[in-house]
Design a protein around this motif. Structure first.
Motif, PDB file in Angstrom:
ATOM      1  N   VAL A 166       0.811  -1.214   0.000  1.00 33.99           N
ATOM      2  CA  VAL A 166       0.000   0.000   0.000  1.00 33.99           C
ATOM      3  C   VAL A 166       0.842   1.260   0.000  1.00 33.99           C
ATOM      4  O   VAL A 166       1.939   1.319   0.559  1.00 33.99           O
ATOM      5  N   ASP A 167       0.297   2.262  -0.662  1.00 38.74           N
ATOM      6  CA  ASP A 167       0.725   3.651  -0.532  1.00 38.74           C
ATOM      7  C   ASP A 167      -0.381   4.309   0.277  1.00 38.74           C
ATOM      8  O   ASP A 167      -1.531   4.363  -0.162  1.00 38.74           O
ATOM      9  N   ARG A 170      -3.347   6.569  -1.126  1.00 39.40           N
ATOM     10  CA  ARG A 170      -4.453   6.093  -1.977  1.00 39.40           C
ATOM     11  C   ARG A 170      -4.475   4.567  -1.967  1.00 39.40           C
ATOM     12  O   ARG A 170      -3.815   3.920  -2.768  1.00 39.40           O
ATOM     13  N   CYS A 171      -5.237   4.028  -1.027  1.00 39.95           N
ATOM     14  CA  CYS A 171      -5.219   2.574  -0.884  1.00 39.95           C
ATOM     15  C   CYS A 171      -6.584   1.966  -0.577  1.00 39.95           C
ATOM     16  O   CYS A 171      -6.671   0.782  -0.250  1.00 39.95           O
ATOM     17  N   LEU A 174      -7.467  -0.987  -2.933  1.00 40.74           N
ATOM     18  CA  LEU A 174      -6.585  -2.119  -2.690  1.00 40.74           C
ATOM     19  C   LEU A 174      -6.953  -2.837  -1.402  1.00 40.74           C
ATOM     20  O   LEU A 174      -7.034  -4.068  -1.364  1.00 40.74           O
ATOM     21  N   TYR A 193       3.732  -1.601   4.114  1.00 44.51           N
ATOM     22  CA  TYR A 193       3.973  -0.193   3.801  1.00 44.51           C
ATOM     23  C   TYR A 193       5.462   0.062   3.943  1.00 44.51           C
ATOM     24  O   TYR A 193       6.045  -0.103   5.019  1.00 44.51           O
ATOM     25  N   GLY A 262      -1.511  -2.141  -6.728  1.00 46.82           N
ATOM     26  CA  GLY A 262      -2.395  -1.172  -7.364  1.00 46.82           C
ATOM     27  C   GLY A 262      -1.886  -0.685  -8.705  1.00 46.82           C
ATOM     28  O   GLY A 262      -0.701  -0.801  -9.025  1.00 46.82           O
ATOM     29  N   HIS A 294      -7.135   1.976  -9.514  1.00 46.21           N
ATOM     30  CA  HIS A 294      -7.704   2.962  -8.598  1.00 46.21           C
ATOM     31  C   HIS A 294      -7.464   4.364  -9.157  1.00 46.21           C
ATOM     32  O   HIS A 294      -6.598   4.585  -9.989  1.00 46.21           O
TER      33      HIS A 294
END
Length: 295
Positions: A166-167, A170-171, A174, A193, A262, A294
């Motif tokens: 994940v970022d 913006r997750c 996901l 992360y 993502g 996304h």
């Protein structure tokens, strides 16, 4: 109306492994499975030239053979198949837009044990607006479960972990896909992360590293808090780790049944739009990889 799971077939071992994976996924999700064989050179039945009989025969054989194989292995599956006379990537992108999930095969990456997407898969992943899963040719049901030291059947051992990279900016999409998958499989969910320390003098590095680590762990915990409440049965394993994102994500997949990454949706259909981290992961992951688009 239920969206189907769609599989792209080309007759390769990779696409047959993808069809098997998709069949098990469709049964788990209670969804129909649709097989597609697309080729822009596929002649129309109206064309009666003798030289077109061979490609027409092989196209029918690819689809029919896969359907017979799945009918035998998964008799309870709602199954359909279509031949489409269009470029494969275009047909798959359009079919994927109407699917719950699009599943494709990926070629083995010689010498490294991972896999890479071929040109059709790469073009499809870069443009489809629904999640896409890429599956290696050697993927089997046993790979989805942890090995048992007592020698029991792998199907009776716990499910391997689902991993998501994940970022934190913006997750949501996901995490929704990853939590749904972990809950569906009754598998633990590992959320990765990755953070990196900016350059600084050596004397200040150790103190700064600990401070940045704590901030990263707090940020990840904050993002995951509402998901813990929504999915209380999912065993969550948050990992806030220092390092290059692609490598940290790959390191977390050594015992994974699925990796979720993502792809940011960008306008236009020219060029690749997978992003550097997803691109790197697709070349080296050993387990199936779900690419979730996304905004």
């Amino acid at each position: 109306m239920l969206r189907p799971i769609v599989v792209g077939l080309d007759g390769s071992r990779e696409s047959l492994a993808a069809a098997d994976w998709a069949a098990r996924e469709a049964l788990l999700r209670g969804l129909p499975l649709r097989l597609i064989h697309a080729w822009e050179g596929l002649p129309s039945d109206a064309a009666d030239l003798p030289e077109l009989e061979a490609p027409r025969y092989w196209a029918r054989r690819i689809l029919r053979g896969a359907m017979d194989r799945l009918d035998e292995r998964y008799p309870q599956l709602a199954l359909s198949g279509d031949q489409i006379a269009r470029p494969a990537a275009d047909a798959l992108v359009d079919a994927g837009a109407e699917s719950e999930l699009l599943v494709l095969g990926s070629r083995a990456f010689s010498g490294f044990g991972g896999f890479m997407a071929g040109s059709v898969a790469s073009a499809t992943v870069a443009h489809v607006v629904r999640p896409v899963v890429l599956v290696r040719a050697d993927q089997s049901p046993e790979d989805e479960h942890l090995p048992d030291p007592a020698g029991l059947s792998p199907a009776r051992t716990p499910e391997r972990a689902v991993v998501v990279g994940v970022d934190l900016a913006r997750c949501e999409e996901l995490l929704a896909f990853a939590f749904d998958s972990a809950a569906l499989y009754a598998a633990p969910l590992r959320v990765v992360y990755a953070w990196q320390l900016p350059y600084m003098p050596g004397a200040a590095e150790a103190k700064a590293r600990e401070a940045v680590r704590k901030i990263a762990e707090r940020r990840l915990a904050s993002v995951l808090a509402p998901w813990r409440e929504k999915y209380p049965t999912v065993a969550l394993q948050p990992l806030a780790e220092e390092g290059r994102p692609a490598q940290r994500v790959l390191d977390a997949t050594s015992d994974a049944c699925l990796l979720v990454v993502g792809r940011r949706i960008r306008p236009g259909r020219l060029g690749a739009h997978t992003g550097p981290i997803t691109h790197a992961v697709l070349h080296h992951a050993r387990c199936p990889v779900a690419v979730v688009p996304h905004e």
